[in-house]
Design a protein around this motif. Structure first.
Motif, PDB file in Angstrom:
ATOM      1  N   ASN A 172       0.845  -1.191   0.000  1.00 19.64           N
ATOM      2  CA  ASN A 172       0.000   0.000   0.000  1.00 19.64           C
ATOM      3  C   ASN A 172       0.880   1.239   0.000  1.00 19.64           C
ATOM      4  OD1 ASN A 172      -2.257   1.614   0.048  1.00 19.64           O
ATOM      5  ND2 ASN A 172      -2.841   1.143   2.156  1.00 19.64           N
ATOM      6  N   SER A 173       0.411   2.310  -0.603  1.00 14.82           N
ATOM      7  CA  SER A 173       1.173   3.559  -0.622  1.00 14.82           C
ATOM      8  C   SER A 173       0.243   4.721  -0.935  1.00 14.82           C
ATOM      9  CB  SER A 173       2.297   3.497  -1.666  1.00 14.82           C
ATOM     10  OG  SER A 173       1.754   3.386  -2.967  1.00 14.82           O
ATOM     11  N   GLY A 174       0.737   5.914  -0.666  1.00 14.48           N
ATOM     12  CA  GLY A 174      -0.046   7.104  -0.956  1.00 14.48           C
ATOM     13  C   GLY A 174       0.825   8.340  -0.889  1.00 14.48           C
ATOM     14  N   SER A 175       0.374   9.401  -1.541  1.00 15.47           N
ATOM     15  CA  SER A 175       1.138  10.651  -1.585  1.00 15.47           C
ATOM     16  C   SER A 175       0.212  11.840  -1.386  1.00 15.47           C
ATOM     17  CB  SER A 175       1.862  10.794  -2.931  1.00 15.47           C
ATOM     18  OG  SER A 175       2.788   9.750  -3.133  1.00 15.47           O
ATOM     19  N   ASN A 176       0.773  12.907  -0.887  1.00 11.02           N
ATOM     20  CA  ASN A 176       0.064  14.172  -0.750  1.00 11.02           C
ATOM     21  C   ASN A 176       0.940  15.267  -1.347  1.00 11.02           C
ATOM     22  OD1 ASN A 176      -2.268  15.675   0.507  1.00 11.02           O
ATOM     23  ND2 ASN A 176      -0.565  16.717   1.486  1.00 11.02           N
ATOM     24  N   ILE A 177       0.365  16.135  -2.153  1.00  8.71           N
ATOM     25  CA  ILE A 177       1.132  17.184  -2.816  1.00  8.71           C
ATOM     26  C   ILE A 177       0.455  18.524  -2.571  1.00  8.71           C
ATOM     27  CG2 ILE A 177      -0.046  16.796  -5.022  1.00  8.71           C
ATOM     28  CD1 ILE A 177       2.659  17.525  -6.378  1.00  8.71           C
ATOM     29  N   TRP A 178       1.261  19.549  -2.305  1.00 11.74           N
ATOM     30  CA  TRP A 178       0.713  20.862  -2.002  1.00 11.74           C
ATOM     31  C   TRP A 178       1.743  21.951  -2.308  1.00 11.74           C
ATOM     32  CZ3 TRP A 178       2.871  17.651   1.536  1.00 11.74           C
ATOM     33  CH2 TRP A 178       3.805  18.189   2.432  1.00 11.74           C
ATOM     34  N   ILE A 179       1.273  23.203  -2.302  1.00 10.95           N
ATOM     35  CA  ILE A 179       2.128  24.370  -2.509  1.00 10.95           C
ATOM     36  C   ILE A 179       2.214  25.135  -1.205  1.00 10.95           C
ATOM     37  CG2 ILE A 179       2.459  26.506  -3.807  1.00 10.95           C
ATOM     38  CD1 ILE A 179       0.847  25.340  -6.071  1.00 10.95           C
ATOM     39  N   ASN A 229       4.758  14.460  -0.284  1.00  9.59           N
ATOM     40  CA  ASN A 229       5.071  13.551   0.808  1.00  9.59           C
ATOM     41  C   ASN A 229       4.505  12.187   0.452  1.00  9.59           C
ATOM     42  OD1 ASN A 229       4.310  12.048   3.415  1.00  9.59           O
ATOM     43  ND2 ASN A 229       5.642  13.666   4.192  1.00  9.59           N
ATOM     44  N   THR A 230       5.358  11.176   0.443  1.00  8.81           N
ATOM     45  CA  THR A 230       4.958   9.826   0.062  1.00  8.81           C
ATOM     46  C   THR A 230       5.269   8.848   1.182  1.00  8.81           C
ATOM     47  OG1 THR A 230       5.298  10.213  -2.310  1.00  8.81           O
ATOM     48  CG2 THR A 230       5.323   7.927  -1.566  1.00  8.81           C
ATOM     49  N   ALA A 231       4.327   7.950   1.448  1.00  7.44           N
ATOM     50  CA  ALA A 231       4.521   6.890   2.430  1.00  7.44           C
ATOM     51  C   ALA A 231       4.086   5.573   1.812  1.00  7.44           C
ATOM     52  CB  ALA A 231       3.723   7.168   3.696  1.00  7.44           C
ATOM     53  N   ALA A 232       4.791   4.508   2.155  1.00  8.10           N
ATOM     54  CA  ALA A 232       4.458   3.184   1.628  1.00  8.10           C
ATOM     55  C   ALA A 232       4.714   2.131   2.693  1.00  8.10           C
ATOM     56  CB  ALA A 232       5.269   2.873   0.369  1.00  8.10           C
ATOM     57  N   ILE A 233       4.035   1.000   2.539  1.00  8.16           N
ATOM     58  CA  ILE A 233       4.170  -0.110   3.480  1.00  8.16           C
ATOM     59  C   ILE A 233       4.761  -1.306   2.753  1.00  8.16           C
ATOM     60  CG2 ILE A 233       2.961  -1.667   5.040  1.00  8.16           C
ATOM     61  CD1 ILE A 233       0.808   0.464   5.332  1.00  8.16           C
ATOM     62  N   PHE A 234       5.938  -1.740   3.204  1.00  9.57           N
ATOM     63  CA  PHE A 234       6.528  -2.989   2.737  1.00  9.57           C
ATOM     64  C   PHE A 234       5.917  -4.146   3.529  1.00  9.57           C
ATOM     65  CE2 PHE A 234      10.387  -0.350   1.692  1.00  9.57           C
ATOM     66  CZ  PHE A 234      10.428  -0.651   0.334  1.00  9.57           C
ATOM     67  N   ARG A 235       5.731  -5.301   2.881  1.00 10.73           N
ATOM     68  CA  ARG A 235       5.378  -6.518   3.595  1.00 10.73           C
ATOM     69  C   ARG A 235       6.293  -7.655   3.147  1.00 10.73           C
ATOM     70  NH1 ARG A 235       1.573  -8.421   6.878  1.00 10.73           N
ATOM     71  NH2 ARG A 235       0.274  -6.564   6.612  1.00 10.73           N
ATOM     72  N   ASN A 236       6.834  -8.362   4.110  1.00 13.35           N
ATOM     73  CA  ASN A 236       7.649  -9.545   3.831  1.00 13.35           C
ATOM     74  C   ASN A 236       6.700 -10.699   3.545  1.00 13.35           C
ATOM     75  OD1 ASN A 236       9.262 -11.815   3.836  1.00 13.35           O
ATOM     76  ND2 ASN A 236      10.413 -11.257   5.662  1.00 13.35           N
ATOM     77  N   THR A 237       6.572 -11.065   2.277  1.00 14.72           N
ATOM     78  CA  THR A 237       5.670 -12.146   1.865  1.00 14.72           C
ATOM     79  C   THR A 237       6.408 -13.467   1.670  1.00 14.72           C
ATOM     80  OG1 THR A 237       5.917 -11.466  -0.452  1.00 14.72           O
ATOM     81  CG2 THR A 237       4.044 -10.563   0.770  1.00 14.72           C
ATOM     82  N   GLY A 238       7.671 -13.503   2.088  1.00 16.34           N
ATOM     83  CA  GLY A 238       8.459 -14.714   1.934  1.00 16.34           C
ATOM     84  C   GLY A 238       8.488 -15.560   3.187  1.00 16.34           C
TER      85      GLY A 238
END
Length: 214
Positions: A58-65, A74-83
């Motif tokens: 999952n990930s998402g970003s917010n952009i502004w002036i 600003n970007t945030a994301a979630i890594f998941r260990n699927t192994g």
């Protein structure tokens, strides 16, 4: 005697003031709505490839002036260990793409929190930066990711977090709480991360703080 360290944390987010199995992956933030165009470079045997796996779920970003007309993303994301084995996440690069297919900017040498992820567990990756040379937020389309990881035998070394509270204000959004070291070993480099969601569950961005203790 066992030494317990408790630290009060406060993170501020300005949204709108208005190994042997090393792998490198490129992945789009909008994974669910796009064909899987991931490319993987591996220098390991087939069995090891099947065991060590990491993906962005999952990930998402917010952009502004801001007040001086600088464009922020600003970007945030979630890594998941699927192994099936723990992985050590290396550097991540974020690529900020325009609607015309161009690259508006990149951020490099970004590190996940935590860096060691056990099977089934998650880690956060966060970055906030300005898009130099851009004068409008309308051209921004998405953030894509390049990251590498490798199998490890190390422990995640997680701290205990409690009494987490989000505080909105006219100056942004802050998160406070307590971090407890449950071990008898002094931790000299503590990395804290938080991801912010809207009411519908969409990721808005994230917060990052690094504490260095002497």
């Amino acid at each position: 005697m066992k030494k317990i360290t408790i630290i009060m944390i406060s993170l501020l987010f300005i949204l709108t003031a208005c190994g042997d199995s090393k792998q490198t992956i490129s992945q789009s933030a909008d994974k669910e709505n796009k064909p899987d165009s991931s490319t993987i470079e591996e220098n390991t045997n087939t069995e090891e490839k099947a065991n060590a796996k990491l993906e962005i779920e999952n990930s998402g970003s917010n952009i502004w002036i801001d007040s001086i007309d600088s464009i922020w993303v600003n970007t945030a994301a979630i890594f998941r260990n699927t192994g099936e084995v723990p992985v050590d996440i290396g550097e991540t690069q974020m690529n900020y793409k325009g609607k015309d297919g161009s690259i508006l900017g990149t951020s490099t040498m970004i590190y996940a929190v935590p860096a060691i992820v056990q099977p089934g567990e998650t880690a956060f990756i966060l970055e906030g930066t300005t898009l130099e040379g851009e004068s409008s937020i309308d051209n921004y389309a998405e953030t894509t990711f390049n990251f590498n990881f490798e199998e490890t035998e190390e422990d995640s070394n997680l701290m205990e977090v409690s009494t987490v509270k989000g505080i909105p204000s006219d100056y942004g959004y802050s998160v406070t709480g307590l971090v407890k070291n449950p071990t008898d070993v002094q931790q000299e480099d503590i990395r804290l991360a938080a991801i912010l969601y809207d009411e519908s569950g969409k990721i808005l961005g994230g917060l990052l703080e690094v504490l260095t203790l002497g």
